[in-house]
Design a protein around this motif. Sequence first.
Motif, PDB file in Angstrom:
ATOM      1  N   ALA A  40       0.872  -1.181   0.000  1.00  0.00           N
ATOM      2  CA  ALA A  40       0.000   0.000   0.000  1.00  0.00           C
ATOM      3  C   ALA A  40       0.905   1.225   0.000  1.00  0.00           C
ATOM      4  O   ALA A  40       2.135   1.104   0.038  1.00  0.00           O
ATOM      5  N   MET A  41       0.305   2.414  -0.032  1.00  0.00           N
ATOM      6  CA  MET A  41       1.113   3.646  -0.003  1.00  0.00           C
ATOM      7  C   MET A  41       0.255   4.787   0.501  1.00  0.00           C
ATOM      8  O   MET A  41      -0.983   4.693   0.509  1.00  0.00           O
ATOM      9  N   VAL A  42       0.898   5.836   0.980  1.00  0.00           N
ATOM     10  CA  VAL A  42       0.185   7.002   1.521  1.00  0.00           C
ATOM     11  C   VAL A  42       0.844   8.267   0.989  1.00  0.00           C
ATOM     12  O   VAL A  42       2.058   8.299   0.756  1.00  0.00           O
ATOM     13  N   THR A  43       0.027   9.302   0.808  1.00  0.00           N
ATOM     14  CA  THR A  43       0.534  10.596   0.328  1.00  0.00           C
ATOM     15  C   THR A  43       1.074  11.421   1.498  1.00  0.00           C
ATOM     16  O   THR A  43       0.719  11.180   2.663  1.00  0.00           O
ATOM     17  N   LYS A  44       1.887  12.410   1.184  1.00  0.00           N
ATOM     18  CA  LYS A  44       2.379  13.353   2.194  1.00  0.00           C
ATOM     19  C   LYS A  44       1.186  14.089   2.796  1.00  0.00           C
ATOM     20  O   LYS A  44       0.249  14.477   2.061  1.00  0.00           O
ATOM     21  N   SER A  45       1.159  14.262   4.111  1.00  0.00           N
ATOM     22  CA  SER A  45       0.068  15.029   4.736  1.00  0.00           C
ATOM     23  C   SER A  45      -0.055  16.360   4.005  1.00  0.00           C
ATOM     24  O   SER A  45       0.936  17.082   3.843  1.00  0.00           O
ATOM     25  N   CYS A  46      -1.256  16.668   3.576  1.00  0.00           N
ATOM     26  CA  CYS A  46      -1.430  17.906   2.803  1.00  0.00           C
ATOM     27  C   CYS A  46      -2.243  18.941   3.567  1.00  0.00           C
ATOM     28  O   CYS A  46      -2.970  18.642   4.514  1.00  0.00           O
ATOM     29  N   THR A  47      -2.044  20.193   3.102  1.00  0.00           N
ATOM     30  CA  THR A  47      -2.810  21.331   3.610  1.00  0.00           C
ATOM     31  C   THR A  47      -3.668  21.818   2.447  1.00  0.00           C
ATOM     32  O   THR A  47      -3.523  21.344   1.327  1.00  0.00           O
ATOM     33  N   LEU A  48      -4.545  22.761   2.719  1.00  0.00           N
ATOM     34  CA  LEU A  48      -5.453  23.236   1.673  1.00  0.00           C
ATOM     35  C   LEU A  48      -4.644  23.797   0.495  1.00  0.00           C
ATOM     36  O   LEU A  48      -4.864  23.429  -0.659  1.00  0.00           O
ATOM     37  N   LEU A  49      -3.660  24.636   0.823  1.00  0.00           N
ATOM     38  CA  LEU A  49      -2.835  25.263  -0.213  1.00  0.00           C
ATOM     39  C   LEU A  49      -1.408  24.733  -0.170  1.00  0.00           C
ATOM     40  O   LEU A  49      -0.941  24.250   0.882  1.00  0.00           O
ATOM     41  N   ARG A  50      -0.692  24.875  -1.280  1.00  0.00           N
ATOM     42  CA  ARG A  50       0.699  24.426  -1.379  1.00  0.00           C
ATOM     43  C   ARG A  50       1.544  25.152  -0.338  1.00  0.00           C
ATOM     44  O   ARG A  50       1.287  26.320  -0.030  1.00  0.00           O
ATOM     45  N   ARG A  51       2.537  24.442   0.215  1.00  0.00           N
ATOM     46  CA  ARG A  51       3.440  25.053   1.197  1.00  0.00           C
ATOM     47  C   ARG A  51       4.883  24.701   0.863  1.00  0.00           C
ATOM     48  O   ARG A  51       5.193  23.564   0.526  1.00  0.00           O
ATOM     49  N   ASN A  52       5.782  25.694   1.012  1.00  0.00           N
ATOM     50  CA  ASN A  52       7.216  25.426   0.856  1.00  0.00           C
ATOM     51  C   ASN A  52       7.768  24.681   2.054  1.00  0.00           C
ATOM     52  O   ASN A  52       8.753  23.961   1.945  1.00  0.00           O
ATOM     53  N   GLY A  53       7.175  24.890   3.212  1.00  0.00           N
ATOM     54  CA  GLY A  53       7.705  24.274   4.428  1.00  0.00           C
ATOM     55  C   GLY A  53       8.846  25.106   4.991  1.00  0.00           C
ATOM     56  O   GLY A  53       9.078  26.232   4.560  1.00  0.00           O
ATOM     57  N   ASN A  54       9.562  24.534   5.926  1.00  0.00           N
ATOM     58  CA  ASN A  54      10.606  25.261   6.663  1.00  0.00           C
ATOM     59  C   ASN A  54      11.899  25.427   5.862  1.00  0.00           C
ATOM     60  O   ASN A  54      12.168  24.663   4.928  1.00  0.00           O
ATOM     61  N   PRO A  55      12.755  26.402   6.239  1.00  0.00           N
ATOM     62  CA  PRO A  55      14.055  26.583   5.598  1.00  0.00           C
ATOM     63  C   PRO A  55      14.955  25.366   5.861  1.00  0.00           C
ATOM     64  O   PRO A  55      14.839  24.719   6.911  1.00  0.00           O
ATOM     65  N   GLU A  56      15.844  25.068   4.887  1.00  0.00           N
ATOM     66  CA  GLU A  56      16.756  23.935   5.043  1.00  0.00           C
ATOM     67  C   GLU A  56      18.061  24.395   5.700  1.00  0.00           C
ATOM     68  O   GLU A  56      18.353  25.606   5.710  1.00  0.00           O
ATOM     69  N   PRO A  57      18.788  23.482   6.336  1.00  0.00           N
ATOM     70  CA  PRO A  57      18.532  22.048   6.506  1.00  0.00           C
ATOM     71  C   PRO A  57      17.413  21.787   7.498  1.00  0.00           C
ATOM     72  O   PRO A  57      17.396  22.390   8.565  1.00  0.00           O
TER      73      PRO A  57
END
Length: 309
Positions: A40-57
């Motif tokens: 089986a497989m699962v998608t990345k937890s999503c939010t309503l709108l696209r997100r860049n997420g936190n700065p790397e690293p």
Amino acid sequence: LDLSTFFLGRPLTSPLMNASGVWCNVNNQLNALAESKAGAMVTKSCTLLRRNGNPEPRYHTLAMGSINSMGLPNEGHQYYLDYAERHDYENKPLFFSIAGLTLDDNLTMVAQIQDAYTPAILELNLSCPNVPGKAQIAYDFEALDVILAEISAAYSRPFGIKLPPYFDIAHFDEVAEILNRYEKVSFITCINSIGNGLMIDINSETVLIKPKEGFGGIGGDYVLPTALANVNAFYQRCPKKSIIGCGGVSTGEHVFMHLLAGAGIVQVGTALYEEGPEIFVRLNIELAKIMKEKGYKTIREFQGKLKTI
Ligand SMILES: CC(C)(C)CCc1c(C(=O)O)[nH]c(=O)[nH]c1=O
């Protein structure tokens, strides 16, 4: 090599799948999982709108696992609904993870999943943020009760929840009491990363990741005992629900432990991040070898059969 099993009435060729967030953000990763030996497989937890997420690293490999504070980078829920429309459900079941930033966002996404008539199975990430300054939803038991009541009222199909680890027997009891009042909650995925760990580089005398002053979720070998305990605690307390085990899996022996503890499906996170989807070939072989050595022909023969002494 018969590793076939059933979960929520669906046949799986293997009890293995990815943990949400790992190798499942974009289409080429999702296609690789679809083509892999995962059951089986699962998608990345999503939010309503696209997100860049936190700065790397924002992710770092550790001696015995990983630390991450990704910050929910994802393509937005419509992207994953589009994938769910293309997915081949005969090949393997698809789980659809959501982590709305507000209850309203979760309800909006759930309504859209409902309207999409997709065969995907909803996994509600309860580590999703709550009111700033308050504990994550899964650690705020009143908020937990509210969100389950709201989602149960808004979503007509069975769904599951992804829980962070608990560390107190009284908390296992309290959370199970809440969950058992929601029959639409058909499965429980234990565990999400152990929250807000910290690791240090003694050469630079610094933390390892940029967000949150280096604080991040811990995965890998470090979390196996906690993951097994949470799987077994909810397996015992929620007899009408299925359990998905997640945490600390990198060998067939770990998979066997999770199944023995009561998991029906076993997710792989950190080890998949490090090894890639080929890991499912290795884990299937290692699990089958253990089953053969023990004389088990099917997973059902030993699933949940952990013995006390
Ligand atoms: C921690 C949250 C950002 C609130 C949710 C997404 C998530 C993340 C993440 O995207 O940082 N990392 C995890 O190990 N588990 C998660 O559930």
